[in-house]
Design a protein around this motif. Structure first.
Motif, PDB file in Angstrom:
ATOM      1  N   GLU A 224       0.769  -1.216  -0.066  1.00 54.38           N
ATOM      2  CA  GLU A 224       0.262   0.278   0.327  1.00 54.38           C
ATOM      3  C   GLU A 224       1.174   1.315   0.135  1.00 54.38           C
ATOM      4  N   THR A 225       2.043   1.218  -0.422  1.00 55.17           N
ATOM      5  CA  THR A 225       3.430   2.318  -0.043  1.00 55.17           C
ATOM      6  C   THR A 225       3.761   2.421  -1.334  1.00 55.17           C
ATOM      7  N   PHE A 226       3.953   3.584  -2.801  1.00 55.88           N
ATOM      8  CA  PHE A 226       4.705   3.654  -3.368  1.00 55.88           C
ATOM      9  C   PHE A 226       5.252   4.685  -3.919  1.00 55.88           C
ATOM     10  N   LEU A 227       6.259   4.762  -4.552  1.00 55.24           N
ATOM     11  CA  LEU A 227       6.886   5.991  -4.879  1.00 55.24           C
ATOM     12  C   LEU A 227       6.639   6.890  -6.132  1.00 55.24           C
ATOM     13  N   CYS A 228       6.080   7.924  -6.077  1.00 53.49           N
ATOM     14  CA  CYS A 228       6.169   8.396  -7.301  1.00 53.49           C
ATOM     15  C   CYS A 228       7.061   9.674  -7.522  1.00 53.49           C
ATOM     16  N   ALA A 229       7.779   9.555  -8.535  1.00 52.56           N
ATOM     17  CA  ALA A 229       9.373  10.408  -8.836  1.00 52.56           C
ATOM     18  C   ALA A 229       8.669  11.042 -10.438  1.00 52.56           C
ATOM     19  N   PRO A 230       9.133  12.761  -9.895  1.00 47.53           N
ATOM     20  CA  PRO A 230       9.144  13.109 -11.778  1.00 47.53           C
ATOM     21  C   PRO A 230      10.505  12.788 -12.352  1.00 47.53           C
ATOM     22  N   ASP A 231      10.436  13.405 -13.527  1.00 49.16           N
ATOM     23  CA  ASP A 231      11.693  13.334 -14.919  1.00 49.16           C
ATOM     24  C   ASP A 231      13.484  13.398 -13.471  1.00 49.16           C
ATOM     25  N   ASN A 232      12.971  14.288 -12.822  1.00 53.73           N
ATOM     26  CA  ASN A 232      14.361  14.465 -12.626  1.00 53.73           C
ATOM     27  C   ASN A 232      14.833  13.849 -11.370  1.00 53.73           C
ATOM     28  N   LEU A 233      14.187  12.838 -11.253  1.00 58.38           N
ATOM     29  CA  LEU A 233      14.520  11.747  -9.992  1.00 58.38           C
ATOM     30  C   LEU A 233      14.635  10.334 -10.999  1.00 58.38           C
ATOM     31  N   GLU A 234      15.661   9.515 -11.303  1.00 62.70           N
ATOM     32  CA  GLU A 234      15.887   8.517 -11.288  1.00 62.70           C
ATOM     33  C   GLU A 234      15.862   7.474 -10.343  1.00 62.70           C
ATOM     34  N   ILE A 235      15.301   6.396 -10.529  1.00 63.92           N
ATOM     35  CA  ILE A 235      14.594   5.443  -9.728  1.00 63.92           C
ATOM     36  C   ILE A 235      15.266   3.481  -9.720  1.00 63.92           C
ATOM     37  N   SER A 236      16.168   3.908  -8.773  1.00 70.06           N
ATOM     38  CA  SER A 236      16.771   2.404  -9.410  1.00 70.06           C
ATOM     39  C   SER A 236      16.475   1.182  -8.267  1.00 70.06           C
ATOM     40  N   GLY A 237      16.496   0.067  -8.479  1.00 74.89           N
ATOM     41  CA  GLY A 237      16.499  -1.674  -7.605  1.00 74.89           C
ATOM     42  C   GLY A 237      15.320  -1.709  -7.417  1.00 74.89           C
ATOM     43  N   THR A 238      15.384  -2.375  -6.853  1.00 76.44           N
ATOM     44  CA  THR A 238      13.426  -2.815  -6.794  1.00 76.44           C
ATOM     45  C   THR A 238      13.187  -3.455  -5.273  1.00 76.44           C
ATOM     46  N   ILE A 239      11.898  -3.229  -4.219  1.00 79.22           N
ATOM     47  CA  ILE A 239      11.644  -3.923  -3.186  1.00 79.22           C
ATOM     48  C   ILE A 239      10.689  -5.636  -3.601  1.00 79.22           C
ATOM     49  N   THR A 240      10.880  -5.569  -3.021  1.00 75.69           N
ATOM     50  CA  THR A 240      10.329  -6.702  -2.788  1.00 75.69           C
ATOM     51  C   THR A 240       8.733  -7.560  -1.451  1.00 75.69           C
ATOM     52  N   GLU A 241       8.671  -7.973  -2.033  1.00 77.46           N
ATOM     53  CA  GLU A 241       7.331  -8.461  -0.155  1.00 77.46           C
ATOM     54  C   GLU A 241       7.233  -8.880   0.840  1.00 77.46           C
ATOM     55  N   SER A 242       8.694  -9.785   0.255  1.00 79.12           N
ATOM     56  CA  SER A 242       8.639 -11.252   1.343  1.00 79.12           C
ATOM     57  C   SER A 242       9.814 -11.838   0.421  1.00 79.12           C
ATOM     58  N   ILE A 243      10.317 -13.291   1.109  1.00 77.65           N
ATOM     59  CA  ILE A 243      11.271 -13.527   0.785  1.00 77.65           C
ATOM     60  C   ILE A 243      10.996 -14.828  -0.304  1.00 77.65           C
ATOM     61  N   GLU A 244       9.942 -14.819  -0.059  1.00 79.29           N
ATOM     62  CA  GLU A 244       8.966 -16.374  -1.894  1.00 79.29           C
ATOM     63  C   GLU A 244       9.744 -15.644  -2.411  1.00 79.29           C
ATOM     64  N   ASP A 245       9.639 -14.142  -2.752  1.00 79.72           N
ATOM     65  CA  ASP A 245       9.814 -13.887  -4.408  1.00 79.72           C
ATOM     66  C   ASP A 245      11.229 -13.531  -5.171  1.00 79.72           C
ATOM     67  N   HIS A 246      12.688 -14.453  -3.373  1.00 78.73           N
ATOM     68  CA  HIS A 246      13.646 -14.313  -4.224  1.00 78.73           C
ATOM     69  C   HIS A 246      14.122 -16.322  -4.482  1.00 78.73           C
ATOM     70  N   VAL A 247      13.191 -16.862  -4.048  1.00 81.71           N
ATOM     71  CA  VAL A 247      13.285 -18.151  -3.636  1.00 81.71           C
ATOM     72  C   VAL A 247      13.087 -18.935  -5.519  1.00 81.71           C
ATOM     73  N   ASP A 248      14.257 -19.498  -5.886  1.00 78.55           N
ATOM     74  CA  ASP A 248      14.580 -19.860  -7.211  1.00 78.55           C
ATOM     75  C   ASP A 248      14.199 -21.210  -6.901  1.00 78.55           C
ATOM     76  N   TYR A 249      12.641 -22.289  -6.966  1.00 75.18           N
ATOM     77  CA  TYR A 249      11.886 -23.142  -6.941  1.00 75.18           C
ATOM     78  C   TYR A 249      13.277 -24.685  -7.498  1.00 75.18           C
ATOM     79  N   ASN A 250      13.631 -24.231  -9.170  1.00 81.05           N
ATOM     80  CA  ASN A 250      14.494 -25.337  -9.148  1.00 81.05           C
ATOM     81  C   ASN A 250      15.710 -26.029  -8.739  1.00 81.05           C
ATOM     82  N   LYS A 251      15.999 -24.933  -8.035  1.00 86.58           N
ATOM     83  CA  LYS A 251      17.876 -24.970  -7.293  1.00 86.58           C
ATOM     84  C   LYS A 251      17.725 -25.552  -5.827  1.00 86.58           C
ATOM     85  N   GLY A 252      16.345 -25.063  -5.281  1.00 88.50           N
ATOM     86  CA  GLY A 252      15.763 -25.055  -3.891  1.00 88.50           C
ATOM     87  C   GLY A 252      16.051 -24.034  -3.116  1.00 88.50           C
ATOM     88  N   TRP A 253      16.677 -23.417  -3.247  1.00 85.21           N
ATOM     89  CA  TRP A 253      16.807 -21.786  -2.786  1.00 85.21           C
ATOM     90  C   TRP A 253      16.154 -20.681  -2.889  1.00 85.21           C
TER      91      TRP A 253
END
Length: 144
Positions: free
Chosen positions: A115-144
């Motif tokens: 429920e939180t958003f960052l709104c940035a005009p064109d003079n500001l560059e946004i880099s990177g991402t934020i994930t909500e939980s660790i499950e978003d980073h789990v690679d089920y094929n590798k087991g981790w």
């Protein structure tokens, strides 16, 4: 010195300085490197103005506050919007309104949490991402 000589020197502006004559034989090519050096020292004012970046935190309680948030975006300020105090229908309306504003100023919007958003005009560059939980980073094929 008589008064007559003093008045004459005062009104005729006789200079007591020596004048040094410069040679006019120098070509314009001699001045080109100096001009090139001077051009490197020019600072673009737009880049100086971009250093003053403000981030505004907003937590709207009604849809009517979306205009204030949009005004900050139009004035080239980044805004972090927390929609936790709005019901789902009003939160969607606020996001729709802000996404139109972001599109108009060629900015970008990024989700920071559910429920939180960052709104940035064109003079500001946004880099990177934020994930909500660790499950978003789990690679089920590798087991981790």
């Amino acid at each position: 010195m008589s008064i007559k000589n003093k008045l004459k020197s005062y009104f005729t502006m006789d200079d007591e300085y020596e004048y040094i004559e410069e040679n006019d034989d120098q070509k314009e090519e001699d001045y080109a490197p100096v001009a090139a050096k001077q051009k490197r020292n020019v600072v673009n004012l737009a880049s100086v103005q971009q250093q003053n970046v403000k981030i505004v935190l907003c937590e709207p309680r009604t849809y009517g506050e979306a205009q204030e948030i949009a005004d900050n975006i139009v004035n080239r300020r980044a805004v972090v919007v927390n929609l936790k105090r709005l019901d789902n229908i009003e939160a969607k309306r606020v996001l729709d309104f802000l996404s139109g504003t972001i599109y108009a100023v060629d900015g970008m919007m990024q989700k920071l949490s559910s429920e939180t958003f960052l709104c940035a005009p064109d003079n500001l560059e946004i880099s990177g991402t934020i994930t909500e939980s660790i499950e978003d980073h789990v690679d089920y094929n590798k087991g981790w």
